[in-house]
Design an enzyme around this catalytic site. Structure first.
Site, mmCIF file in Angstrom:
data_model
loop_
_atom_site.group_PDB
_atom_site.id
_atom_site.type_symbol
_atom_site.label_atom_id
_atom_site.label_comp_id
_atom_site.label_asym_id
_atom_site.label_seq_id
_atom_site.Cartn_x
_atom_site.Cartn_y
_atom_site.Cartn_z
ATOM 1 N N LEU A 1 -61.711 -6.979 58.924
ATOM 2 C CA LEU A 1 -61.315 -6.413 60.210
ATOM 3 C C LEU A 1 -61.869 -7.236 61.370
ATOM 4 C CD1 LEU A 1 -62.169 -2.899 58.909
ATOM 5 C CD2 LEU A 1 -59.865 -3.558 59.601
ATOM 6 N N PRO A 2 -61.214 -7.158 62.544
ATOM 7 C CA PRO A 2 -61.611 -8.031 63.658
ATOM 8 C C PRO A 2 -62.927 -7.668 64.346
ATOM 9 C CG PRO A 2 -59.316 -7.307 63.882
ATOM 10 C CD PRO A 2 -59.950 -6.468 62.816
ATOM 11 N N ASN B 1 -63.163 -1.583 64.872
ATOM 12 C CA ASN B 1 -62.155 -1.475 63.815
ATOM 13 C C ASN B 1 -62.796 -1.074 62.491
ATOM 14 O OD1 ASN B 1 -60.678 -4.391 65.262
ATOM 15 N ND2 ASN B 1 -59.946 -2.295 65.503
ATOM 16 N N THR C 1 -66.690 -9.718 60.397
ATOM 17 C CA THR C 1 -67.888 -10.162 61.102
ATOM 18 C C THR C 1 -68.158 -9.154 62.204
ATOM 19 O OG1 THR C 1 -67.429 -12.492 60.646
ATOM 20 C CG2 THR C 1 -68.951 -12.007 62.436
ATOM 21 N N LYS D 1 -73.948 -14.959 59.060
ATOM 22 C CA LYS D 1 -72.664 -15.355 59.643
ATOM 23 C C LYS D 1 -72.773 -15.553 61.147
ATOM 24 C CE LYS D 1 -68.278 -16.021 60.338
ATOM 25 N NZ LYS D 1 -67.218 -15.059 60.027
#
EC number: 1.1.1.31
Length: 287
Positions: free
Chosen positions: A54-55, A59, A85, A160
């Protein structure tokens, strides 16, 4: 990203249960005989190994905890892997909610972009209960060449965020360097060749060069279409900024990179690949 990842799971023989907020994104999977359902909750009802991509943090929260979220119908013992992320703090909160339902949550954001997703060469940075890592690795190994255990829930996100902050800094540095060299009269291909056999070499210069005409098969060769969007890079740098604030960590270059990518979004670059920072520098004469 989710599309090629799902296709690689199919190639390894896994039957899929798929949901996407945009139904058209599921059409080719439906045509291939895979199950397409109408909500994340329906996925949880039918599957006990669930991967989300998901963005944003918002979300992710909606997909897991929303009115039709995964947690409405998740089965005990299910393994839930989030490859979005997002803010590490959000991952930790989701893990607590999942644990209360008797299931397992792991954060496993990815690096490598759409190209690596298609070829199955992503790098997964995994956070969660170490005893569950082998089960996650079995699935993630179908989609990635590197699956790295980072520690407790949230550490995958931490890795990340750190990676993408460095990526943004080196991309801006590469773009500035190439722009300076070109204005000093150097051929961009020659300059890139020299950089890539010298100490200035980095991924942004030798694999994802931001200058049109230097490399084939990268967004700069296609008017910066595809790849990793400027909006997403700005979002990730915002996460790095938030994490730096909470940990009292100085990120002088990271903060500057965040400002640059935010300005790019405001100047019409939001839908272009993040390497379009080269075009932005070329067009902006007010620095």
């Amino acid at each position: 990203m989710g599309n090629p990842m799902a296709k690689n799971l199919m190639k390894h023989g896994y039957p899929l249960v798929i949901y996407d907020v945009f139904p058209d994104a599921c059409k080719e999977f439906h045509d291939a005989g895979e199950q397409v359902v109408s909500s994340p909750a329906d996925v949880a009802e039918k599957a006990d190994r669930i991967i989300t991509m998901l963005p944003t943090s918002t979300n992710a929260i909606e997909a897991y905890s929303g009115a039709n979220g995964i947690l409405k119908k998740v089965k005990k013992g299910s393994l839930l892997i989030d490859s979005s992320t997002i803010d590490p703090a959000v991952s930790k909160e989701l893990a607590k909610e999942v644990e209360r339902m008797g299931a397992v949550f792991m954060d496993a954001p990815v690096s490598g972009g759409v190209g690596a997703a298609r070829s199955g060469n992503l790098t997964f940075m995994v956070g969660g209960v170490e005893e569950e890592f082998a089960a996650a690795q079995e699935l993630l190994g179908c989609m990635g060449a590197n699956v790295v255990y980072c520690g407790a829930v949230g550490t995958g996100q931490a890795a990340k965020i750190c990676n993408n902050m460095l990526l943004a800094i080196t991309m801006i540095g590469t773009a500035e360097t190439m722009n300076l060299g070109i204005r000093l009269g150097l051929d961009p291909k020659l300059l890139a060749k020299i950089l890539n056999m010298s100490s200035g070499r980095c991924w942004s210069s030798d694999t994802y060069n931001p200058v049109p005409g230097v490399m084939d098969g990268v967004p700069s060769a296609n008017n910066y279409q595809g790849g990793f969007g400027t909006t997403l890079m700005a979002k990730d740098l915002g996460l790095a900024q938030d994490s730096a604030t909470s940990t009292k960590s100085p990120i002088l270059l990271g903060s500057q990179a965040h400002q640059i990518y935010r300005m790019m979004c405001a100047k019409g670059y939001s839908k272009k690949d993040f390497s379009s920072v080269f075009q932005y520098l070329r067009e902006e004469e007010t620095f």
